[in-house]
Design a protein around this motif. Structure first.
Motif, PDB file in Angstrom:
ATOM      1  N   ALA A   1       0.720  -0.951   0.023  1.00 33.40           N
ATOM      2  CA  ALA A   1       0.009  -0.170  -0.193  1.00 33.40           C
ATOM      3  C   ALA A   1       0.864   1.170   0.047  1.00 33.40           C
ATOM      4  CB  ALA A   1      -0.895   0.055   1.349  1.00 33.40           C
ATOM      5  N   MET A   2       2.036   1.323   0.923  1.00 33.00           N
ATOM      6  CA  MET A   2       2.792   2.193   0.725  1.00 33.00           C
ATOM      7  C   MET A   2       3.567   2.640  -0.647  1.00 33.00           C
ATOM      8  SD  MET A   2       6.101   3.020   3.436  1.00 33.00           S
ATOM      9  CE  MET A   2       5.687   1.813   4.692  1.00 33.00           C
ATOM     10  N   MET A   3       4.004   1.544  -1.256  1.00 34.53           N
ATOM     11  CA  MET A   3       4.554   1.634  -2.584  1.00 34.53           C
ATOM     12  C   MET A   3       3.620   2.215  -3.542  1.00 34.53           C
ATOM     13  SD  MET A   3       7.923   0.933  -2.309  1.00 34.53           S
ATOM     14  CE  MET A   3       8.366   0.533  -3.851  1.00 34.53           C
ATOM     15  N   ASP A   4       2.222   1.755  -3.548  1.00 27.82           N
ATOM     16  CA  ASP A   4       1.283   2.266  -4.433  1.00 27.82           C
ATOM     17  C   ASP A   4       1.177   3.652  -4.143  1.00 27.82           C
ATOM     18  OD1 ASP A   4       0.925  -0.125  -5.545  1.00 27.82           O
ATOM     19  OD2 ASP A   4      -0.830  -0.760  -4.349  1.00 27.82           O
ATOM     20  N   GLU A   5       1.258   4.181  -3.028  1.00 27.33           N
ATOM     21  CA  GLU A   5       0.911   5.720  -2.646  1.00 27.33           C
ATOM     22  C   GLU A   5       2.136   6.460  -3.325  1.00 27.33           C
ATOM     23  OE1 GLU A   5      -0.461   9.091  -1.539  1.00 27.33           O
ATOM     24  OE2 GLU A   5      -1.515   7.291  -1.727  1.00 27.33           O
ATOM     25  N   MET A   6       3.434   5.689  -2.770  1.00 29.04           N
ATOM     26  CA  MET A   6       4.627   6.455  -3.389  1.00 29.04           C
ATOM     27  C   MET A   6       4.605   6.616  -4.830  1.00 29.04           C
ATOM     28  SD  MET A   6       7.355   4.835  -0.812  1.00 29.04           S
ATOM     29  CE  MET A   6       8.714   5.577  -1.580  1.00 29.04           C
ATOM     30  N   LYS A   7       4.060   5.553  -5.610  1.00 23.91           N
ATOM     31  CA  LYS A   7       4.067   5.775  -6.841  1.00 23.91           C
ATOM     32  C   LYS A   7       3.045   6.712  -7.593  1.00 23.91           C
ATOM     33  CE  LYS A   7       2.977   2.495 -10.790  1.00 23.91           C
ATOM     34  NZ  LYS A   7       2.729   1.037 -11.285  1.00 23.91           N
ATOM     35  N   ARG A   8       1.934   6.611  -6.865  1.00 20.41           N
ATOM     36  CA  ARG A   8       0.838   7.675  -7.079  1.00 20.41           C
ATOM     37  C   ARG A   8       1.240   9.203  -7.031  1.00 20.41           C
ATOM     38  NH1 ARG A   8      -2.857   4.109  -4.985  1.00 20.41           N
ATOM     39  NH2 ARG A   8      -2.427   4.714  -2.795  1.00 20.41           N
TER      40      ARG A   8
ATOM     41  N   ARG B   1       5.458  18.542 -13.067  1.00 19.52           N
ATOM     42  CA  ARG B   1       6.758  19.005 -13.339  1.00 19.52           C
ATOM     43  C   ARG B   1       6.602  19.277 -14.973  1.00 19.52           C
ATOM     44  NH1 ARG B   1      11.786  17.486 -10.043  1.00 19.52           N
ATOM     45  NH2 ARG B   1      10.923  17.956  -7.940  1.00 19.52           N
ATOM     46  N   GLU B   2       6.098  18.265 -15.606  1.00 17.33           N
ATOM     47  CA  GLU B   2       5.895  18.395 -17.125  1.00 17.33           C
ATOM     48  C   GLU B   2       5.094  19.474 -17.448  1.00 17.33           C
ATOM     49  OE1 GLU B   2       4.487  14.713 -18.712  1.00 17.33           O
ATOM     50  OE2 GLU B   2       5.993  13.458 -17.999  1.00 17.33           O
ATOM     51  N   GLU B   3       4.109  19.897 -16.449  1.00 15.17           N
ATOM     52  CA  GLU B   3       3.277  20.914 -16.768  1.00 15.17           C
ATOM     53  C   GLU B   3       3.829  22.139 -16.723  1.00 15.17           C
ATOM     54  OE1 GLU B   3       0.014  22.813 -18.209  1.00 15.17           O
ATOM     55  OE2 GLU B   3       0.266  20.487 -18.281  1.00 15.17           O
ATOM     56  N   MET B   4       4.800  22.335 -15.795  1.00 19.37           N
ATOM     57  CA  MET B   4       5.625  23.642 -15.295  1.00 19.37           C
ATOM     58  C   MET B   4       6.632  23.611 -16.591  1.00 19.37           C
ATOM     59  SD  MET B   4       6.476  23.165 -11.536  1.00 19.37           S
ATOM     60  CE  MET B   4       7.760  24.302 -11.223  1.00 19.37           C
ATOM     61  N   MET B   5       7.175  22.595 -16.938  1.00 17.85           N
ATOM     62  CA  MET B   5       7.911  22.870 -18.146  1.00 17.85           C
ATOM     63  C   MET B   5       7.507  23.273 -19.494  1.00 17.85           C
ATOM     64  SD  MET B   5      10.772  22.112 -16.801  1.00 17.85           S
ATOM     65  CE  MET B   5      12.017  22.048 -18.249  1.00 17.85           C
TER      66      MET B   5
ATOM     67  N   ALA C   1       2.207  12.086  -9.903  1.00 16.66           N
ATOM     68  CA  ALA C   1       1.495  13.331  -9.776  1.00 16.66           C
ATOM     69  C   ALA C   1       2.749  14.478  -9.731  1.00 16.66           C
ATOM     70  CB  ALA C   1       0.713  13.363  -8.474  1.00 16.66           C
ATOM     71  N   GLU C   2       3.742  14.114  -9.126  1.00 21.54           N
ATOM     72  CA  GLU C   2       4.912  15.063  -9.105  1.00 21.54           C
ATOM     73  C   GLU C   2       5.415  15.165 -10.553  1.00 21.54           C
ATOM     74  OE1 GLU C   2       7.608  17.965  -8.035  1.00 21.54           O
ATOM     75  OE2 GLU C   2       5.844  17.309  -7.023  1.00 21.54           O
ATOM     76  N   MET C   3       5.563  14.216 -11.228  1.00 21.90           N
ATOM     77  CA  MET C   3       6.037  14.210 -12.771  1.00 21.90           C
ATOM     78  C   MET C   3       5.313  14.713 -13.608  1.00 21.90           C
ATOM     79  SD  MET C   3       9.086  12.818 -12.345  1.00 21.90           S
ATOM     80  CE  MET C   3       9.504  12.983 -14.119  1.00 21.90           C
TER      81      MET C   3
END
Length: 128
Positions: A90-97, A106-110, A101-103
């Motif tokens: 569950a923790m790995m799934d949350e980290m992946k989400r 960042r793509e949107e910011m670029m 989201a962060e990527m």
């Protein structure tokens, strides 16, 4: 069959399947190793998970010579490990989400980077 469509077995069927006396199954229940469901009339109904658990207990006691106190420790440790595994997944799934989201952020910011203008103000650069 249960309401979910999974097969259940009466104690006599499980005892015959696993070649044990029904009293052995009752003992495992008293020891807290099993918790078969019961009908309104009190008839024990064993799920396939219960049958699998009894098979594991029998393997521990018959093949490996583990006593019931050892079985209790092993089952407890196994349950804790399964819980840890579930929690870790569950923790790995949350980290992946969060990573995705962060990527995306960042793509949107670029697409519209911020730069400092000559006047020192931060402005968004519009492409196109």
């Amino acid at each position: 069959m249960t309401e979910r469509g999974k097969a259940v077995y009466m104690i006599s069927v499980v005892a015959e399947m696993l070649e044990v006396h029904p009293q052995t199954l009752r003992l495992y229940e008293r020891e807290g190793f099993l918790s078969p469901k019961r009908t309104e009339g009190g008839v024990r109904l064993y799920s396939q998970d219960d049958v699998d658990r009894v098979q594991m207990i029998l393997r521990l006691t018959r093949e490996l010579g583990v006593n019931l106190a050892g079985v209790e420790v092993i089952l407890s440790m196994r349950e804790k490990m399964e819980k840890l595994q579930t929690d870790m997944e569950a923790m790995m799934d949350e980290m992946k989400r969060e990573f995705i989201a962060e990527m995306s952020r960042r793509e949107e910011m670029m697409k519209h980077p911020l730069v400092k203008s000559r006047s020192g103000r931060i402005v968004k650069v519009e492409k196109g």
